[in-house]
Structures are given as structure tokens and as C-alpha cells.
Design an enzyme around this catalytic site. Sequence first.
Site, mmCIF file in Angstrom:
data_model
loop_
_atom_site.group_PDB
_atom_site.id
_atom_site.type_symbol
_atom_site.label_atom_id
_atom_site.label_comp_id
_atom_site.label_asym_id
_atom_site.label_seq_id
_atom_site.Cartn_x
_atom_site.Cartn_y
_atom_site.Cartn_z
ATOM 1 N N GLU A 74 39.626 35.376 44.221
ATOM 2 C CA GLU A 74 41.194 35.401 44.281
ATOM 3 C C GLU A 74 41.501 35.373 45.800
ATOM 4 O O GLU A 74 42.456 36.037 46.157
ATOM 5 C CB GLU A 74 41.772 36.453 43.436
ATOM 6 C CG GLU A 74 41.277 36.350 42.031
ATOM 7 C CD GLU A 74 41.955 37.588 41.002
ATOM 8 O OE1 GLU A 74 42.575 38.511 41.581
ATOM 9 O OE2 GLU A 74 41.695 37.658 40.081
ATOM 10 N N ASN A 77 35.711 31.781 42.587
ATOM 11 C CA ASN A 77 36.198 32.160 41.591
ATOM 12 C C ASN A 77 37.892 32.649 41.695
ATOM 13 O O ASN A 77 38.235 33.318 42.526
ATOM 14 C CB ASN A 77 35.891 33.595 40.690
ATOM 15 C CG ASN A 77 35.972 33.716 39.428
ATOM 16 O OD1 ASN A 77 35.967 32.948 38.481
ATOM 17 N ND2 ASN A 77 36.702 34.785 39.272
ATOM 18 N N HIS A 130 43.065 32.353 32.531
ATOM 19 C CA HIS A 130 43.984 33.519 31.615
ATOM 20 C C HIS A 130 45.318 32.734 31.252
ATOM 21 O O HIS A 130 46.232 32.529 31.981
ATOM 22 C CB HIS A 130 44.362 34.686 32.422
ATOM 23 C CG HIS A 130 43.039 35.166 33.039
ATOM 24 N ND1 HIS A 130 42.468 36.156 32.106
ATOM 25 C CD2 HIS A 130 42.461 35.767 34.023
ATOM 26 C CE1 HIS A 130 41.328 36.810 32.639
ATOM 27 N NE2 HIS A 130 41.656 36.435 34.043
ATOM 28 N N GLU A 157 36.855 33.667 32.705
ATOM 29 C CA GLU A 157 37.621 34.831 32.014
ATOM 30 C C GLU A 157 38.540 34.400 31.028
ATOM 31 O O GLU A 157 39.710 34.984 31.068
ATOM 32 C CB GLU A 157 38.441 35.600 33.313
ATOM 33 C CG GLU A 157 37.504 35.864 34.493
ATOM 34 C CD GLU A 157 38.217 36.941 35.762
ATOM 35 O OE1 GLU A 157 39.178 37.098 35.432
ATOM 36 O OE2 GLU A 157 37.655 36.841 36.827
ATOM 37 N N ASP A 189 41.114 33.872 28.446
ATOM 38 C CA ASP A 189 41.765 34.716 27.219
ATOM 39 C C ASP A 189 43.094 33.646 27.157
ATOM 40 O O ASP A 189 43.620 33.085 28.002
ATOM 41 C CB ASP A 189 41.948 35.988 27.351
ATOM 42 C CG ASP A 189 42.539 36.536 28.855
ATOM 43 O OD1 ASP A 189 43.180 35.815 29.398
ATOM 44 O OD2 ASP A 189 42.339 37.506 29.047
HETATM 45 O O1 G3I Z 1 37.971 53.935 35.400
HETATM 46 C C1 G3I Z 1 39.294 54.495 35.511
HETATM 47 C C2 G3I Z 1 39.410 55.655 34.824
HETATM 48 O O2 G3I Z 1 38.577 56.543 35.389
HETATM 49 C C3 G3I Z 1 40.953 56.126 34.745
HETATM 50 O O3 G3I Z 1 40.895 57.420 34.057
HETATM 51 C C4 G3I Z 1 41.793 54.943 34.278
HETATM 52 C C5 G3I Z 1 43.300 55.443 34.238
HETATM 53 O O4 G3I Z 1 44.046 54.111 34.478
HETATM 54 O O5 G3I Z 1 41.502 53.807 34.943
HETATM 55 C C6 G3I Z 1 40.276 53.334 34.860
HETATM 56 O O6 G3I Z 1 40.150 52.428 35.719
HETATM 57 C C7 G3I Z 1 40.747 51.121 35.312
HETATM 58 C C8 G3I Z 1 39.742 50.059 35.016
HETATM 59 O O7 G3I Z 1 40.154 48.901 34.640
HETATM 60 C C9 G3I Z 1 38.485 50.358 34.188
HETATM 61 O O8 G3I Z 1 39.221 50.609 32.809
HETATM 62 C C10 G3I Z 1 41.824 50.732 36.278
HETATM 63 O O9 G3I Z 1 43.011 51.590 36.212
HETATM 64 C C11 G3I Z 1 42.447 49.112 35.742
HETATM 65 O O10 G3I Z 1 43.204 48.900 36.830
HETATM 66 C C12 G3I Z 1 41.203 48.207 35.568
HETATM 67 O O11 G3I Z 1 41.745 46.909 35.122
HETATM 68 C C13 G3I Z 1 40.877 45.874 35.225
HETATM 69 C C14 G3I Z 1 41.582 45.004 36.449
HETATM 70 O O12 G3I Z 1 40.625 43.671 36.421
HETATM 71 C C15 G3I Z 1 41.578 45.660 37.667
HETATM 72 O O13 G3I Z 1 42.328 44.475 38.520
HETATM 73 C C16 G3I Z 1 40.481 45.338 33.997
HETATM 74 O O14 G3I Z 1 39.703 46.167 33.056
HETATM 75 C C17 G3I Z 1 39.683 43.838 34.240
HETATM 76 O O15 G3I Z 1 39.646 43.259 33.118
HETATM 77 C C18 G3I Z 1 40.437 43.329 35.275
HETATM 78 O O16 G3I Z 1 39.849 42.062 35.470
HETATM 79 C C19 G3I Z 1 40.160 40.819 36.348
HETATM 80 C C20 G3I Z 1 39.141 40.251 37.007
HETATM 81 O O17 G3I Z 1 38.041 41.145 37.618
HETATM 82 C C21 G3I Z 1 39.433 39.292 37.997
HETATM 83 N N1 G3I Z 1 40.431 38.351 37.307
HETATM 84 C C22 G3I Z 1 41.527 38.828 36.911
HETATM 85 C C23 G3I Z 1 41.188 39.933 35.590
HETATM 86 C C24 G3I Z 1 42.256 40.489 34.939
HETATM 87 O O18 G3I Z 1 42.961 41.305 35.662
#
Ligand code: G3I
Length: 302
Positions: A128, A170, A207, A235, A237
Site C-alpha cells: 500500500e 501488494n 476488497h 485479500e 472479500d
Molecule cells: O491484538 C490487539 C489486541 O491485543 C487488542 O485488545 C485489540 C483491541 O482493539 O486490538 C488487537 O489488534 C487488532 C488486530 O487487528 C488484531 O486483531 C487491531 O486493533 C486491528 O486494527 C487489526 O486490524 C487488522 C487490520 O489489517 C489493521 O490494519 C485486521 O485484523 C486485518 O484484517 C487488516 O488486514 C489488512 C491487510 O493487512 C492489508 N490490506 C487491508 C486489510 C484490511 O484492512
Amino acid sequence: SGTLGAAAADSGRYFGTAVAAGKLGDSTYSTILDREFNMITPENEMKWDTTEPSRGSFNFGPADQIVGHATAHGQRMRGHTLVWHSQLPGWVSGIRDANTLRSVMDNHITTEMTHFKGKIYAWDVVNEAFADGSTQHRSSVFQDVLGNGFIEEAFRTARAADPSAKLCYNDYNIENWTDAKTQGVYAMVKDFKSRGVPIDCVGFQSHFGAGGPPASFQTTLSNFAALGVDVQITELDIAQAPSTAYANTVRACMNVARCTGITVWGIRDSDSWRSGDNPLLFDGNGNKKPAYDAVLSALGGG
Ligand code: G3I
């Protein structure tokens, strides 16, 4: 063939999913994972905030769990991701000195790729880096401190660290051929290929809204492939998971010889980062949705 992975394999492709380490103990989840998918992308576990939360102190535990699962079940891995402006710890985003940031970035790439050497089919080296609605890079600490050359630097460092891994760029919103962002990434790949900068693949996150892929998606995939790189849907969906939208996406890949595989961004709707959209192939109980059958049949299976 009767599963997504086996049907994709019949045409030399893979079918993958994003996986969260914390869900591997959920037997509904892991049963579907091991039955249907032959490629795994860690959803968060290989990102910088997890793998190097403070300078020089590396944590590969959660990612190792996923790699161990993949090895035990004959699944391959996509590494995601080495250089990204998001999920980046504050100690990196606060660096203002170019020499310091260059050595921090190169050390991060080298240490992480060396740890997983031989176990990763393809790495999302840079994720990105382009701005929406533009042919230019977005602002980030890497762009602002190192300049345009940071992407090339990252790919050269990655090739040296693990010469047998495929190296991908990517991004999202690069599926529609005429979009400025698509053209910007295309120009970068063309330039890299002409100058011998190592790049092997481009990942189209995909997406999508309920309408599915843009009409030009297959054109975009084949135009990038013609530059001499593999293309992958990394990715996928789709809001509300309409069967036709999923089938159109799979067909675009099947029609391009160098489209080597498709990854959906999660297993069940309840596992999705956009779970309110119910965008995946399995419902919250792990049952196949209509889109599952559409995908299986577009892959040539069933
Ligand atoms: O691990 C912490 C946890 O300890 C905490 O309690 C909780 C509270 O919010 O947060 C947890 O972290 C979260 C993490 O996912 C794991 O679940 C983050 O807040 C959350 O922001 C994070 O979101 C991820 C996101 O990327 C972050 O940018 C999504 O799971 C993940 O699916 C998403 O994936 C991205 C790709 O990497 C790149 N392209 C876009 C895609 C969708 O956003």
C-alpha cells in the site's frame, strides 16, 4: 475436485486464506482451513508492530505458530508484510534521519526474511505505498524520510535475504485499469523490470463492494502479467458475497495464465475485518454459502 484448494491445483493455482494464530485452536475454523485451503497468509502476525515492537527485539512466536500449522498440513505461505505505513510501531514512525531509517528498514527485512527462509512462497515486500486517486506514492515515514527510492531499496534488500522467495508489491484499489493508482503501480513495475530491480509479482487485494470486480479487472491482470510478473488476488472479500461477483473475480484470474492464485481475507463471515458486510465464503457457523459453490465451479471443481 471437491475443495477450493484441490480445484485450484488442477489448473496449477492455489486457493488461500488469511489466518489468525489465535483461532487455530477453534476446531470449526481449523477443519475448514485444512480441508479447503492450500495457501495461508497471516492476517496480522508478520506485521512490524508484532515482529519488531522495539528496535532490534524480534518476536516471531505468533507467526511461527501459523507456519508450523502450514508445514504440518502441507500448506504454503504468503508472507505479509515487511514494509507498510500501518501497524508500524511508533519507534519507527518517529525516525527522521535517513541513514538510521534505511538501516532499520533493511535490518527488519533481512532479519524477518532470514527467520522464515525457505518457508515462504511469496512475500508482500511493500504494501500500500501508493496514494488513492493518484499515480504517486502516499506520504509515510518511508516516503517522507527516504524518498521515492525506498521501494526499490526494500526489494533489493529482500532479494538478497531470501533469493528463492517470490517478491510482491501488494495494494488495493488497483483493480480498475484506468484508475490513476493502477497506472502509477503499473509504471513502477515497468520501470523495475526495465532496470533489473527484483520484483516477481503484484498482489491485487480485491476488497470489493457488492458489485464485485470492475469490468476491466481481467485486462488489468493481463496487462501487469505482460510486464513479466505473476499476478495474485491476495485479500479477496466482497460485500454480501454475491455469487456472480465472486465467480467474475475467479474467472478473471482463471483467464490469465500468470494469475497464480487467489486468497480470501478470512474463512467465516465472523472472522472478517469487515464482518458487518458478510463478505466471505462461509457463514458464522462454518457453513458453505452460495458464493462458495460459485467459486468452486469457476475454479473448474464441483
Ligand atoms: O491484538 C490487539 C489486541 O491485543 C487488542 O485488545 C485489540 C483491541 O482493539 O486490538 C488487537 O489488534 C487488532 C488486530 O487487528 C488484531 O486483531 C487491531 O486493533 C486491528 O486494527 C487489526 O486490524 C487488522 C487490520 O489489517 C489493521 O490494519 C485486521 O485484523 C486485518 O484484517 C487488516 O488486514 C489488512 C491487510 O493487512 C492489508 N490490506 C487491508 C486489510 C484490511 O484492512
